[in-house]
Design an enzyme around this catalytic site. Structure first.
Site, PDB file in Angstrom:
ATOM      1  N   LYS A  21       0.822  -1.212   0.000  1.00 14.37           N
ATOM      2  CA  LYS A  21       0.000   0.000   0.000  1.00 14.37           C
ATOM      3  C   LYS A  21       0.860   1.267   0.000  1.00 14.37           C
ATOM      4  O   LYS A  21       0.628   2.189  -0.781  1.00 14.37           O
ATOM      5  CB  LYS A  21      -0.913   0.007   1.245  1.00 14.37           C
ATOM      6  CG  LYS A  21      -1.609   1.330   1.462  1.00 14.37           C
ATOM      7  CD  LYS A  21      -2.520   1.301   2.657  1.00 14.37           C
ATOM      8  CE  LYS A  21      -1.899   1.799   3.944  1.00 14.37           C
ATOM      9  NZ  LYS A  21      -1.660   3.250   4.015  1.00 14.37           N
ATOM     10  N   ASN A  22       1.857   1.295   0.875  1.00 16.97           N
ATOM     11  CA  ASN A  22       2.630   2.530   1.020  1.00 16.97           C
ATOM     12  C   ASN A  22       3.622   2.756  -0.122  1.00 16.97           C
ATOM     13  O   ASN A  22       4.322   3.763  -0.154  1.00 16.97           O
ATOM     14  CB  ASN A  22       3.353   2.545   2.369  1.00 16.97           C
ATOM     15  CG  ASN A  22       2.374   2.756   3.513  1.00 16.97           C
ATOM     16  OD1 ASN A  22       1.196   3.056   3.280  1.00 16.97           O
ATOM     17  ND2 ASN A  22       2.841   2.600   4.741  1.00 16.97           N
ATOM     18  N   ARG A  91      -4.015  10.035   4.010  1.00 13.39           N
ATOM     19  CA  ARG A  91      -2.760  10.758   4.119  1.00 13.39           C
ATOM     20  C   ARG A  91      -2.018  10.782   2.776  1.00 13.39           C
ATOM     21  O   ARG A  91      -1.380  11.753   2.413  1.00 13.39           O
ATOM     22  CB  ARG A  91      -1.915  10.037   5.182  1.00 13.39           C
ATOM     23  CG  ARG A  91      -0.565  10.566   5.421  1.00 13.39           C
ATOM     24  CD  ARG A  91      -0.599  11.747   6.330  1.00 13.39           C
ATOM     25  NE  ARG A  91       0.741  12.259   6.566  1.00 13.39           N
ATOM     26  CZ  ARG A  91       0.993  13.445   7.058  1.00 13.39           C
ATOM     27  NH1 ARG A  91       0.010  14.249   7.391  1.00 13.39           N
ATOM     28  NH2 ARG A  91       2.228  13.848   7.244  1.00 13.39           N
ATOM     29  N   CYS A 115      -5.494   7.846   9.209  1.00 16.39           N
ATOM     30  CA  CYS A 115      -5.903   7.289  10.493  1.00 16.39           C
ATOM     31  C   CYS A 115      -5.672   8.295  11.611  1.00 16.39           C
ATOM     32  O   CYS A 115      -4.789   9.137  11.513  1.00 16.39           O
ATOM     33  CB  CYS A 115      -5.081   6.040  10.783  1.00 16.39           C
ATOM     34  SG  CYS A 115      -5.527   4.657   9.745  1.00 16.39           S
ATOM     35  N   ARG A 120      -0.526  14.820  12.461  1.00 18.44           N
ATOM     36  CA  ARG A 120       0.170  14.475  11.222  1.00 18.44           C
ATOM     37  C   ARG A 120       0.257  15.702  10.321  1.00 18.44           C
ATOM     38  O   ARG A 120      -0.429  15.800   9.305  1.00 18.44           O
ATOM     39  CB  ARG A 120      -0.532  13.320  10.525  1.00 18.44           C
ATOM     40  CG  ARG A 120      -0.451  12.060  11.354  1.00 18.44           C
ATOM     41  CD  ARG A 120      -1.049  10.884  10.662  1.00 18.44           C
ATOM     42  NE  ARG A 120      -0.114  10.272   9.727  1.00 18.44           N
ATOM     43  CZ  ARG A 120      -0.364   9.123   9.107  1.00 18.44           C
ATOM     44  NH1 ARG A 120      -1.479   8.489   9.308  1.00 18.44           N
ATOM     45  NH2 ARG A 120       0.521   8.616   8.267  1.00 18.44           N
ATOM     46  N   LEU A 124       6.777  19.750   6.701  1.00 21.48           N
ATOM     47  CA  LEU A 124       8.058  19.410   6.061  1.00 21.48           C
ATOM     48  C   LEU A 124       7.909  19.357   4.536  1.00 21.48           C
ATOM     49  O   LEU A 124       8.825  19.732   3.802  1.00 21.48           O
ATOM     50  CB  LEU A 124       8.586  18.071   6.589  1.00 21.48           C
ATOM     51  CG  LEU A 124       8.862  18.019   8.097  1.00 21.48           C
ATOM     52  CD1 LEU A 124       9.217  16.602   8.529  1.00 21.48           C
ATOM     53  CD2 LEU A 124       9.996  18.978   8.460  1.00 21.48           C
ATOM     54  N   ARG A 394      -8.809  -0.522   4.796  1.00 18.54           N
ATOM     55  CA  ARG A 394      -7.940   0.468   4.137  1.00 18.54           C
ATOM     56  C   ARG A 394      -6.644  -0.158   3.623  1.00 18.54           C
ATOM     57  O   ARG A 394      -6.095   0.298   2.626  1.00 18.54           O
ATOM     58  CB  ARG A 394      -7.558   1.581   5.119  1.00 18.54           C
ATOM     59  CG  ARG A 394      -8.713   2.473   5.506  1.00 18.54           C
ATOM     60  CD  ARG A 394      -8.222   3.623   6.330  1.00 18.54           C
ATOM     61  NE  ARG A 394      -7.164   4.321   5.589  1.00 18.54           N
ATOM     62  CZ  ARG A 394      -6.580   5.414   5.978  1.00 18.54           C
ATOM     63  NH1 ARG A 394      -6.929   5.981   7.102  1.00 18.54           N
ATOM     64  NH2 ARG A 394      -5.642   5.973   5.256  1.00 18.54           N
TER      65      ARG A 394
HETATM   66  C1  UD1 Z   1       4.030   6.966   6.090  1.00 19.46           C
HETATM   67  C2  UD1 Z   1       3.132   5.770   5.950  1.00 19.46           C
HETATM   68  C3  UD1 Z   1       2.629   5.317   7.305  1.00 19.46           C
HETATM   69  C4  UD1 Z   1       3.787   5.106   8.266  1.00 19.46           C
HETATM   70  C5  UD1 Z   1       4.700   6.332   8.299  1.00 19.46           C
HETATM   71  C6  UD1 Z   1       5.962   6.112   9.122  1.00 19.46           C
HETATM   72  C7  UD1 Z   1       2.146   6.117   3.765  1.00 19.46           C
HETATM   73  C8  UD1 Z   1       0.927   6.413   2.976  1.00 19.46           C
HETATM   74  N1  UD1 Z   1       2.010   6.111   5.098  1.00 19.46           N
HETATM   75  O1  UD1 Z   1       3.218   8.020   6.614  1.00 19.46           O
HETATM   76  O2  UD1 Z   1       1.923   4.084   7.141  1.00 19.46           O
HETATM   77  O3  UD1 Z   1       3.280   4.895   9.568  1.00 19.46           O
HETATM   78  O4  UD1 Z   1       5.112   6.663   6.961  1.00 19.46           O
HETATM   79  O5  UD1 Z   1       6.671   5.015   8.664  1.00 19.46           O
HETATM   80  O6  UD1 Z   1       3.206   5.850   3.227  1.00 19.46           O
HETATM   81  N2  UD1 Z   1       5.795  14.844  10.305  1.00 19.46           N
HETATM   82  C9  UD1 Z   1       5.838  16.199  10.550  1.00 19.46           C
HETATM   83  N3  UD1 Z   1       5.726  17.064   9.506  1.00 19.46           N
HETATM   84  C10 UD1 Z   1       5.579  16.617   8.220  1.00 19.46           C
HETATM   85  C11 UD1 Z   1       5.550  15.228   7.970  1.00 19.46           C
HETATM   86  C12 UD1 Z   1       5.654  14.371   9.041  1.00 19.46           C
HETATM   87  O7  UD1 Z   1       5.968  16.629  11.701  1.00 19.46           O
HETATM   88  O8  UD1 Z   1       5.482  17.454   7.307  1.00 19.46           O
HETATM   89  C13 UD1 Z   1       5.897  13.901  11.449  1.00 19.46           C
HETATM   90  C14 UD1 Z   1       4.604  13.086  11.621  1.00 19.46           C
HETATM   91  O9  UD1 Z   1       3.666  13.784  12.400  1.00 19.46           O
HETATM   92  C15 UD1 Z   1       5.099  11.833  12.297  1.00 19.46           C
HETATM   93  C16 UD1 Z   1       6.493  11.652  11.678  1.00 19.46           C
HETATM   94  O10 UD1 Z   1       6.870  12.918  11.138  1.00 19.46           O
HETATM   95  O11 UD1 Z   1       5.232  12.040  13.678  1.00 19.46           O
HETATM   96  C17 UD1 Z   1       6.541  10.589  10.596  1.00 19.46           C
HETATM   97  O12 UD1 Z   1       5.667  10.924   9.563  1.00 19.46           O
HETATM   98  P1  UD1 Z   1       5.949  10.484   8.057  1.00 19.46           P
HETATM   99  O13 UD1 Z   1       7.224   9.717   7.988  1.00 19.46           O
HETATM  100  O14 UD1 Z   1       5.819  11.679   7.206  1.00 19.46           O
HETATM  101  O15 UD1 Z   1       4.745   9.499   7.786  1.00 19.46           O
HETATM  102  P2  UD1 Z   1       3.738   9.521   6.565  1.00 19.46           P
HETATM  103  O16 UD1 Z   1       4.466   9.756   5.300  1.00 19.46           O
HETATM  104  O17 UD1 Z   1       2.575  10.359   6.897  1.00 19.46           O
END
Ligand code: UD1
Length: 414
Positions: A21-22, A91, A115, A120, A124, A394
């Site tokens: 999925k990811n 997301r 979720c 989230r 960044l 999902r």
């Molecule tokens: C992706 C995965 C999710 C997985 C996560 C971490 C997808 C669709 N989802 O989510 O299943 O749990 O990676 O392996 O691929 N953060 C910020 N600012 C930002 C972006 C992120 O503060 O702009 C923080 C988030 O709140 C979180 C952490 O960084 O605490 C990790 O988030 P991120 O690695 O971006 O996860 P996703 O890409 O949302």
């Protein structure tokens, strides 16, 4: 729909793992970079993919699904037309930002959902495209990004998976060299880079913490099979560990599963990796352990909830710390309803193993938490009823059939 699960013991047979999925969501978004046809193979029937299809269709993509094959044509797109309600559901919707900005220098989106597993933000992603020269306007929930990008060196404050993917895609047509430092190193990032390069992009270092993108003039389509889903595999592997049995998982990359493999072995469970398969043998009794969820190659946060279910019936005490999503612990309340002994303190759960969980009525509130409740239902005595199944749908495809195939007593009730 609800899930009805009875205690399941001694699982036997094999489970074939589907495309990840990811990986699929960013690769679908990346197809927006080209006017040529992109064909994706081994795409499971999960609702996040269906929502992504709707989001891209609103933008003008023509997407056909033939069984497990997606045929995507993005010849004519209109980035001004967005499906706001669908975008706020997942997301992964934020991933259209990078490719649209690269292709038409304009992207419109709403703050993404997903979720409920804690804050989230996408700061960044937005800081990154600003640094590349785009102008970002935010009006309530609506975000508009436009501009010509210029190459530069970006450094992420945190190795965010989504931000790394968006910035990699945004820079594909930016003449010169764009560098992303402190990039996420998840296997899904490597897979996206592999797909982009197959279409003619020039991405280097994907899978390491420094990614360099050399701008190209155009990219093409093609046929691609996204990597196998390490989280689907991991969830079911934990299930076999807890129920006991002997199950072969086919279509996995054992290296992606190393953090879990090492942990399960430490707990006394037998794990044998093959070239593209993994076999789990468990007697159904094991000791507890500790995990700290961190960015890859640390223990994956997406397997944190399933591990809580396993630790709930392990010998002794286990500590679970999540350094990626600090409040991703909603499932622990439901596990406690089933007789688990879990105490939360900040981003850490202290789990004292109990002899047995007891079936009951529980509700999934997020995807992986839902996976954890499914496992708990398999481990628990008696009968478990799970609601909130839409979250499980999902990301786990055909799970009732797959689990029944190895002897799990699970059925869906409508
Ligand atoms: C992706 C995965 C999710 C997985 C996560 C971490 C997808 C669709 N989802 O989510 O299943 O749990 O990676 O392996 O691929 N953060 C910020 N600012 C930002 C972006 C992120 O503060 O702009 C923080 C988030 O709140 C979180 C952490 O960084 O605490 C990790 O988030 P991120 O690695 O971006 O996860 P996703 O890409 O949302």
């Amino acid at each position: 729909m609800k899930l009805l699960i009875d205690k399941s013991r001694d699982l036997q047979g094999k489970i074939t793992i589907h495309g990840c999925k990811n990986s699929i969501l960013p690769i679908m978004a990346a197809s927006l970079l080209t006017k040529k046809e992109v064909v994706l193979l081994d795409i499971p029937h999960i609702s996040d993919v269906e929502v992504m299809i709707k989001i891209m269709t609103a933008l003008g993509s023509k997407i056909k699904r033939e069984g497990r094959v997606l045929i995507i044509n993005n010849e004519n797109i209109n980035p001004g037309k967005i499906a706001s309600a669908d975008m706020s559901k997942i997301r992964g919707s934020s991933l259209i930002l990078g490719p649209l900005l690269a292709r038409v220098k304009f992207a419109k989106m709403v703050f993404p959902g997903g979720c409920k597993i804690g804050k989230r933000p996408i700061d960044l992603h937005l800081d990154g495209v600003r640094k590349l020269g785009a102008k970002v306007d935010i009006e309530g929930e609506l975000i508009t990004v436009k501009g010509n990008l210029k190459p530069c060196t970006l450094r992420l404050d945190f190795p965010s998976v989504g931000a790394t993917e968006n910035l990699m895609m945004a820079a594909v047509f930016t003449a010169g060299y764009t560098k992303i430092e402190n990039a996420a190193r998840e296997p899904e990032i490597y897979d996206l880079g592999k797909f982009l390069n197959q279409t003619g992009a020039r991405v280097f270092g994907h899978g390491t913490d420094t990614i360099i993108i050399e701008g190209v003039k155009t990219v093409y389509g093609g046929v691609y099979t996204p990597m196998p889903d390490r989280i689907e595999a991991g969830t079911y592997m934990i299930g076999v560990a807890g129920c006991g049995g002997d199950v072969l998982f086919e279509n996995v990359n054992p290296r992606h599963l190393n953090p879990l493999t090492f942990k399960l072995r430490q707990m006394g469970i037998n794990v044998t990796p093959y070239y593209n398969a993994v076999r789990i043998k468990s007697k159904g009794s094991f000791s507890g352990s500790n995990i700290i969820c961190m960015p890859h190659p640390g223990f994956p946060t997406d397997l944190q909830a399933p591990m809580c279910s396993l630790f709930a019936i392990a010998g002794g005490e286990s500590l679970v710390t999540d350094k990626v999503f600090s409040s991703r612990f909603v499932h622990t309340k439901e596990l406690n309803k089933m007789g688990a002994n879990i105490k939360l303190s900040g981003n850490t759960a202290r789990i004292k193993g109990v002899e047995e969980l007891t079936g009951g009525e529980v509700e999934a509130a997020d995807l992986r938490g839902g996976g954890a409740l499914m496992l708990a239902g398999m481990f628990a005595s008696g009968h478990t009823v799970i609601s909130g199944v839409k979250y499980i749908n999902r990301g786990y495809g055909d799970y009732v059939e797959k689990l029944r195939g190895v002897g799990v007593k699970i059925k869906a009730a409508y």
